[in-house]
Design a protein around this motif. Structure first.
Motif, PDB file in Angstrom:
ATOM      1  N   LEU A  35       0.843  -1.194   0.000  1.00 31.38           N
ATOM      2  CA  LEU A  35       0.000   0.000   0.000  1.00 31.38           C
ATOM      3  C   LEU A  35       0.876   1.240   0.000  1.00 31.38           C
ATOM      4  CD1 LEU A  35      -2.559  -1.080   2.754  1.00 31.38           C
ATOM      5  CD2 LEU A  35      -3.001  -0.937   0.303  1.00 31.38           C
ATOM      6  N   THR A  36       0.445   2.250  -0.721  1.00 31.60           N
ATOM      7  CA  THR A  36       1.152   3.524  -0.686  1.00 31.60           C
ATOM      8  C   THR A  36       0.613   4.358   0.468  1.00 31.60           C
ATOM      9  OG1 THR A  36      -0.415   4.677  -2.112  1.00 31.60           O
ATOM     10  CG2 THR A  36       1.400   3.482  -3.202  1.00 31.60           C
ATOM     11  N   ILE A  37       1.357   5.392   0.807  1.00 36.34           N
ATOM     12  CA  ILE A  37       0.908   6.301   1.864  1.00 36.34           C
ATOM     13  C   ILE A  37      -0.418   6.939   1.466  1.00 36.34           C
ATOM     14  CG2 ILE A  37       1.436   8.488   2.990  1.00 36.34           C
ATOM     15  CD1 ILE A  37       4.340   7.574   3.151  1.00 36.34           C
ATOM     16  N   ALA A  38      -0.558   7.300   0.206  1.00 39.63           N
ATOM     17  CA  ALA A  38      -1.803   7.918  -0.268  1.00 39.63           C
ATOM     18  C   ALA A  38      -2.977   6.943  -0.161  1.00 39.63           C
ATOM     19  CB  ALA A  38      -1.643   8.381  -1.708  1.00 39.63           C
ATOM     20  N   ASP A  39      -2.757   5.660  -0.494  1.00 43.44           N
ATOM     21  CA  ASP A  39      -3.821   4.651  -0.372  1.00 43.44           C
ATOM     22  C   ASP A  39      -4.294   4.535   1.079  1.00 43.44           C
ATOM     23  OD1 ASP A  39      -3.669   4.018  -3.060  1.00 43.44           O
ATOM     24  OD2 ASP A  39      -2.338   2.288  -2.743  1.00 43.44           O
ATOM     25  N   VAL A  40      -3.330   4.451   1.974  1.00 44.75           N
ATOM     26  CA  VAL A  40      -3.653   4.295   3.399  1.00 44.75           C
ATOM     27  C   VAL A  40      -4.392   5.526   3.898  1.00 44.75           C
ATOM     28  CG1 VAL A  40      -2.638   4.089   5.698  1.00 44.75           C
ATOM     29  CG2 VAL A  40      -1.773   2.682   3.842  1.00 44.75           C
ATOM     30  N   ALA A  41      -3.922   6.697   3.530  1.00 48.66           N
ATOM     31  CA  ALA A  41      -4.569   7.943   3.964  1.00 48.66           C
ATOM     32  C   ALA A  41      -6.013   8.004   3.482  1.00 48.66           C
ATOM     33  CB  ALA A  41      -3.781   9.149   3.448  1.00 48.66           C
ATOM     34  N   ARG A  43      -7.966   5.459   2.742  1.00 51.22           N
ATOM     35  CA  ARG A  43      -8.771   4.416   3.393  1.00 51.22           C
ATOM     36  C   ARG A  43      -9.186   4.763   4.815  1.00 51.22           C
ATOM     37  NH1 ARG A  43      -6.613  -1.535   1.550  1.00 51.22           N
ATOM     38  NH2 ARG A  43      -6.719  -1.161  -0.685  1.00 51.22           N
ATOM     39  N   ILE A  44      -8.319   5.462   5.537  1.00 48.90           N
ATOM     40  CA  ILE A  44      -8.711   5.808   6.913  1.00 48.90           C
ATOM     41  C   ILE A  44      -9.246   7.230   7.029  1.00 48.90           C
ATOM     42  CG2 ILE A  44      -7.158   4.116   7.950  1.00 48.90           C
ATOM     43  CD1 ILE A  44      -5.377   6.461   8.824  1.00 48.90           C
ATOM     44  N   GLY A  45      -9.221   7.985   5.921  1.00 47.62           N
ATOM     45  CA  GLY A  45      -9.835   9.314   5.917  1.00 47.62           C
ATOM     46  C   GLY A  45      -8.983  10.405   6.516  1.00 47.62           C
ATOM     47  N   THR A  46      -7.699  10.362   6.270  1.00 49.60           N
ATOM     48  CA  THR A  46      -6.819  11.419   6.747  1.00 49.60           C
ATOM     49  C   THR A  46      -5.864  11.796   5.625  1.00 49.60           C
ATOM     50  OG1 THR A  46      -5.384  12.084   8.581  1.00 49.60           O
ATOM     51  CG2 THR A  46      -5.063   9.864   7.719  1.00 49.60           C
ATOM     52  N   GLY A  47      -4.948  12.686   5.905  1.00 48.54           N
ATOM     53  CA  GLY A  47      -3.985  13.108   4.895  1.00 48.54           C
ATOM     54  C   GLY A  47      -2.699  12.305   4.949  1.00 48.54           C
ATOM     55  N   PRO A  48      -1.918  12.365   3.894  1.00 45.27           N
ATOM     56  CA  PRO A  48      -0.656  11.632   3.862  1.00 45.27           C
ATOM     57  C   PRO A  48       0.325  12.060   4.951  1.00 45.27           C
ATOM     58  CG  PRO A  48      -1.138  12.610   1.706  1.00 45.27           C
ATOM     59  CD  PRO A  48      -2.193  13.053   2.647  1.00 45.27           C
ATOM     60  N   ARG A  49       0.285  13.336   5.336  1.00 43.02           N
ATOM     61  CA  ARG A  49       1.201  13.824   6.380  1.00 43.02           C
ATOM     62  C   ARG A  49       0.978  13.078   7.693  1.00 43.02           C
ATOM     63  NH1 ARG A  49       5.846  15.698   6.598  1.00 43.02           N
ATOM     64  NH2 ARG A  49       5.381  17.294   5.073  1.00 43.02           N
ATOM     65  N   GLY A  62      -2.062  11.997  16.538  1.00 45.03           N
ATOM     66  CA  GLY A  62      -3.193  11.587  17.365  1.00 45.03           C
ATOM     67  C   GLY A  62      -3.319  10.073  17.473  1.00 45.03           C
ATOM     68  N   ILE A  63      -3.798   9.633  18.607  1.00 47.82           N
ATOM     69  CA  ILE A  63      -3.952   8.200  18.837  1.00 47.82           C
ATOM     70  C   ILE A  63      -4.972   7.593  17.874  1.00 47.82           C
ATOM     71  CG2 ILE A  63      -5.717   8.397  20.630  1.00 47.82           C
ATOM     72  CD1 ILE A  63      -4.147   6.053  22.029  1.00 47.82           C
ATOM     73  N   VAL A  64      -5.902   8.404  17.383  1.00 47.99           N
ATOM     74  CA  VAL A  64      -6.889   7.896  16.431  1.00 47.99           C
ATOM     75  C   VAL A  64      -6.219   7.497  15.125  1.00 47.99           C
ATOM     76  CG1 VAL A  64      -7.574  10.109  15.449  1.00 47.99           C
ATOM     77  CG2 VAL A  64      -9.216   8.259  15.543  1.00 47.99           C
ATOM     78  N   VAL A  65      -5.151   8.175  14.745  1.00 50.30           N
ATOM     79  CA  VAL A  65      -4.419   7.801  13.522  1.00 50.30           C
ATOM     80  C   VAL A  65      -3.732   6.454  13.740  1.00 50.30           C
ATOM     81  CG1 VAL A  65      -2.552   8.437  11.937  1.00 50.30           C
ATOM     82  CG2 VAL A  65      -4.103  10.190  12.808  1.00 50.30           C
ATOM     83  N   TRP A  71      -6.231  -0.846  12.787  1.00 52.66           N
ATOM     84  CA  TRP A  71      -7.483  -1.420  12.279  1.00 52.66           C
ATOM     85  C   TRP A  71      -7.351  -1.778  10.803  1.00 52.66           C
ATOM     86  CZ3 TRP A  71     -10.475   1.144   8.538  1.00 52.66           C
ATOM     87  CH2 TRP A  71     -11.666   0.491   8.199  1.00 52.66           C
ATOM     88  N   LEU A  72      -6.784  -0.868  10.016  1.00 52.25           N
ATOM     89  CA  LEU A  72      -6.628  -1.101   8.588  1.00 52.25           C
ATOM     90  C   LEU A  72      -5.749  -2.320   8.306  1.00 52.25           C
ATOM     91  CD1 LEU A  72      -7.152  -0.094   5.685  1.00 52.25           C
ATOM     92  CD2 LEU A  72      -5.050   1.238   5.909  1.00 52.25           C
ATOM     93  N   TYR A  73      -4.712  -2.498   9.105  1.00 52.87           N
ATOM     94  CA  TYR A  73      -3.800  -3.618   8.909  1.00 52.87           C
ATOM     95  C   TYR A  73      -4.262  -4.886   9.633  1.00 52.87           C
ATOM     96  CZ  TYR A  73      -0.762   0.261   7.497  1.00 52.87           C
ATOM     97  OH  TYR A  73      -0.233   1.380   6.896  1.00 52.87           O
ATOM     98  N   ASP A  74      -5.448  -4.842  10.213  1.00 45.00           N
ATOM     99  CA  ASP A  74      -6.022  -5.970  10.952  1.00 45.00           C
ATOM    100  C   ASP A  74      -5.134  -6.391  12.130  1.00 45.00           C
ATOM    101  OD1 ASP A  74      -8.144  -7.702  11.407  1.00 45.00           O
ATOM    102  OD2 ASP A  74      -7.240  -9.326  10.255  1.00 45.00           O
TER     103      ASP A  74
END
Length: 113
Positions: A35-41, A43-49, A62-65, A71-74
């Motif tokens: 997965l690229t950083i952009a894909d992950v961002a 999927r979880i609804g945040t920015g690449p930074r 943040g702990i939510v990130v 969660w995304l990586y199971d």
């Protein structure tokens, strides 16, 4: 002006090392899943930074990130077991040392004969 948290600028050394190691583990998990950083961002609804900061182990992330990445990586299940009160040996020991050994009724004596 908003006061900054001192822990975000200079956390204790063991905390800083744990976050750095955790971030490296998250990066490894992302790369293994191709997965690229952009894909992950996306999927979880945040920015690449935010993803880059989490993978660097920045304390200001943040702990939510962090939790969303798990969660995304199971990998969320081990996180749910952190700080489990039933696995807190020191806390259980302290609790058992302060528990009452006798139980008495509160209140005054009864004059019922």
């Amino acid at each position: 002006m908003v006061a900054t948290n001192k822990l975000q600028k200079a956390p204790p050394y063991p905390v800083s090392q744990a976050l750095t190691h955790f971030g490296a583990n998250l990066r490894t998990a992302r790369i293994r899943r191709k997965l690229t950083i952009a894909d992950v961002a996306d999927r979880i609804g945040t920015g690449p930074r935010a993803i880059m900061d989490a993978e660097k182990g920045k304390p200001s992330t943040g702990i939510v990130v962090y939790t969303s990445l798990l969660w995304l990586y199971d990998l969320l299940q081990p996180f749910e077991d952190l700080a489990d009160p039933l696995k807190d040996e020191e806390g259980l020991s302290l609790q058992s040392a302060t528990e009452r050994t006798r139980v008495r009724k509160k209140g005054s004596l009864d004059n019922d004969f």
